[in-house]
Design an enzyme around this catalytic site. Sequence first.
Site, short mmCIF file in Angstrom:
data_model
loop_
_atom_site.label_atom_id
_atom_site.label_comp_id
_atom_site.label_asym_id
_atom_site.label_seq_id
_atom_site.Cartn_x
_atom_site.Cartn_y
_atom_site.Cartn_z
N LYS A 215 -19.11 5.62 -19.20
CA LYS A 215 -19.79 4.33 -19.36
C LYS A 215 -21.29 4.59 -19.44
O LYS A 215 -21.91 5.05 -18.48
CB LYS A 215 -19.47 3.40 -18.19
CG LYS A 215 -20.14 2.03 -18.30
CD LYS A 215 -19.73 1.15 -17.13
CE LYS A 215 -20.40 -0.22 -17.19
NZ LYS A 215 -20.01 -1.08 -16.07
N LYS A 268 -17.13 3.48 -23.08
CA LYS A 268 -17.83 2.20 -23.21
C LYS A 268 -19.31 2.46 -23.37
O LYS A 268 -19.89 3.21 -22.56
CB LYS A 268 -17.58 1.35 -21.95
CG LYS A 268 -18.29 0.00 -21.96
CD LYS A 268 -18.07 -0.73 -20.65
CE LYS A 268 -18.80 -2.08 -20.67
NZ LYS A 268 -18.68 -2.79 -19.39
#
Length: 344
Positions: A215, A268
């Site tokens: 992330k 992400k």
Amino acid sequence: MPKLKNPESLALEAPLELALRPRRLRSGAALRESVAETYLRPDHFIAPFFLMAGQGQEPIAALPGVQRYGLEAFLRAAEGTLKLGVRSLLLFGVLPEEAKDPLGRSSADPLGPVPRAIREVRRAFGNEVVIYTDVCLCAHTSHGHCGLLKETPRGLMIDNDRSLPQLAAMALTHAEAGADFVAPSDMMDGRVGYLRRALDQAGFTEVGILSYAVKYASAFYGPFREAAKSAPSFGDRASYQMDPRNAREALREAALDEAEGADMLMVKPALAYLDILARLRPQTRLPLVAYNVSGEYAMLKAAARAGALDEARAVRETLLAIRRAGADLIISYHAQEALAQGWI
């Protein structure tokens, strides 16, 4: 003035290599369909939902077409999503400011929006639905950070290890309500192993972990932070989310989470990190999930409103790119509209 050449005078016998013509496989729609390498199906999608207290729903200005849902409105929206063939839901809680504190204690409230929604959607649809829940403190802390704070000689910092018990309490609350997967998005070191031990010791050995393994500290999260009311009140999240300049580190993060017991791994955002998906795919046999995040969604919506592109084609091409890069599943705000409108 120079004399123009006659193209017919330049025609040569076709060289041998022109016997190899890839265009033969593109000559008609039926043929293109039959040799396509990448597909999009409803079961490739996880649909995100923002859940709030109450029964109604309210639009999110930064995410056109996306709503915050109270319980009854969520159940109707979930039913519509299931009818489209999307059977996986990712739930985020949205808390009023008065429910937040520095320790994020509301994250483990069994009467909070997410646990209530889990119980009701499970009661309504049984095992027809796969329920994923976001596990992070940012929407529950008064300071908006994903972990607890501590005073240090260098100023306020995130206390990684002291954050883990609160994250585990949140995960256990979701498991007790009936979640299939908890999805830690906080990016604290060691949280996957900590949650795995906590779930197992409490008897929730069947509850899986979808780790936000990779992330990045991204500019593309802005609309989400409005939607979840989770923007940090000071500073940024660069001390715990990943530096966009790093790729090898992503492979390390994913390998650590897999070793700690993650059942699925996430990258992400998606579009700016397709290279990471492609590099990670051969490293792991676990399912890979890509989060087509709020800023990516809002970008296409804005371009379509401005008449700069064909929204249906752009959405389809975007989602195919994510799958082609290696994602098994895609979390996307486009999912329901794209399926309902026949874009994919």
